[in-house]
Structures are given as structure tokens and as C-alpha cells.
Design a protein around this motif. Structure first.
Motif, PDB file in Angstrom:
ATOM      1  N   ASN A  31      60.049  82.826  39.716  1.00 42.94           N
ATOM      2  CA  ASN A  31      59.301  83.637  40.688  1.00 42.94           C
ATOM      3  C   ASN A  31      58.108  84.316  40.027  1.00 42.94           C
ATOM      4  N   ARG A  34      55.361  81.806  39.695  1.00 36.94           N
ATOM      5  CA  ARG A  34      54.732  81.543  40.996  1.00 36.94           C
ATOM      6  C   ARG A  34      53.743  82.657  41.349  1.00 36.94           C
ATOM      7  N   ASP A  47      53.992  76.795  47.315  1.00 33.66           N
ATOM      8  CA  ASP A  47      55.402  77.012  47.029  1.00 33.66           C
ATOM      9  C   ASP A  47      55.740  76.380  45.678  1.00 33.66           C
TER      10      ASP A  47
END
Length: 145
Positions: A31, A34, A47
Motif C-alpha cells: 500500500n 502504491r 490499482d
């Protein structure tokens, strides 16, 4: 990414790609990576699947290489994007020749060298980060007193 079929029946693409001494069979995006990708590389929403497909293509086309000999976990894509990755062995998975397969865990995207020239020397960049964090904590401590 693994066991992706081709157009012909009964054939498969090789499901690992070599990077240095690692046979990469899968890519995992954290995460944190990202969020750093969205902040520092591309503003358009992506994504983890899209990011991993992009990284897989970079690996296939041999556009990814080690950043330097001293930085074991830093990698450079297209001589511009710096990423931090760790590798973990896949349990019970081996190539036909018996070599272990690895998962590439992308920890963070540090940014583009074209946008952030301070990334050219990672040791200096890390020491600057530690120093700035230490100074922020010291200032915060002074405010509390």
C-alpha cells in the motif's frame, strides 16, 4: 503473473523472469508503494494490478536494473524511476532445473531522477531524510515543553 496462457493450446509463457540472481515469478505491491507511485510517478489513479503489469513488462523488456552495487534493494527503471524492492522465496515452487522462484515485493517508489535529482546519491538522500526527521522530532519536543 504466473502461468499466463498464450494463444496456442497447451503452451505457456515462462512464468519467471531473471533479475540479477533472482527468478521472479510474482510481483506484490505494498500500500505504501502504491501511494508513493501516485504521489511521485503518475498522478492518474492506478490499482496495484496495473502497477504490477507495468513492472512485469519492464522486467520482460529488461528495462529494470540494479541501481548500484552498494544498494542491494534499489532498482532503476528506464534509467529514471527508482524503486525499493525485497525478494522472498516462494515455498515449494522451483523451476524445471530446480532453482528457487521468488516474489518481488515492491516496498516503495522513491521517484524519478529527472524530477528529483537528489536521488542520484541514495546514501546522501537517506542521511538527509534521517537528519530532517530527527530535526522535526526535536522541534516537536521543544514545542511540548
Amino acid at each position: 503473473m504466473r502461468d499466463k496462457g498464450t494463444e496456442r493450446w497447451g503452451t505457456y509463457e515462462p512464468f519467471h523472469i531473471m533479475l540479477n540472481d533472482y527468478r521472479i515469478a510474482d510481483i506484490v505491491i505494498t500500500n505504501h508503494a502504491r501511494s508513493r507511485y501516485l504521489d511521485r510517478i503518475s498522478e492518474e489513479a492506478a490499482d496495484p494490478g496495473q502497477i504490477s503489469v507495468w513492472l512485469w513488462q519492464c522486467l520482460k523488456q529488461k528495462r529494470m536494473r540494479a541501481y548500484s552495487g552498494s544498494e542491494q534493494s534499489a532498482y532503476l527503471i528506464d534509467d529514471d524511476v527508482v524503486i525499493i524492492a525485497e525478494f522472498t522465496a516462494l515455498e515449494g515452487e522451483r523451476t524445471v532445473s530446480g532453482h528457487p522462484l521468488y516474489i518481488m515485493n515492491v516496498i516503495s517508489f522513491l521517484g524519478s531522477l529527472s524530477k528529483a535529482p537528489e536521488l542520484r546519491d541514495l546514501q546522501q538522500y537517506y542521511s538527509w531524510l534521517r537528519h530532517s526527521r530527527r530535526m522535526q522530532l526535536a522541534r516537536k519536543n521543544r514545542k511540548r515543553r
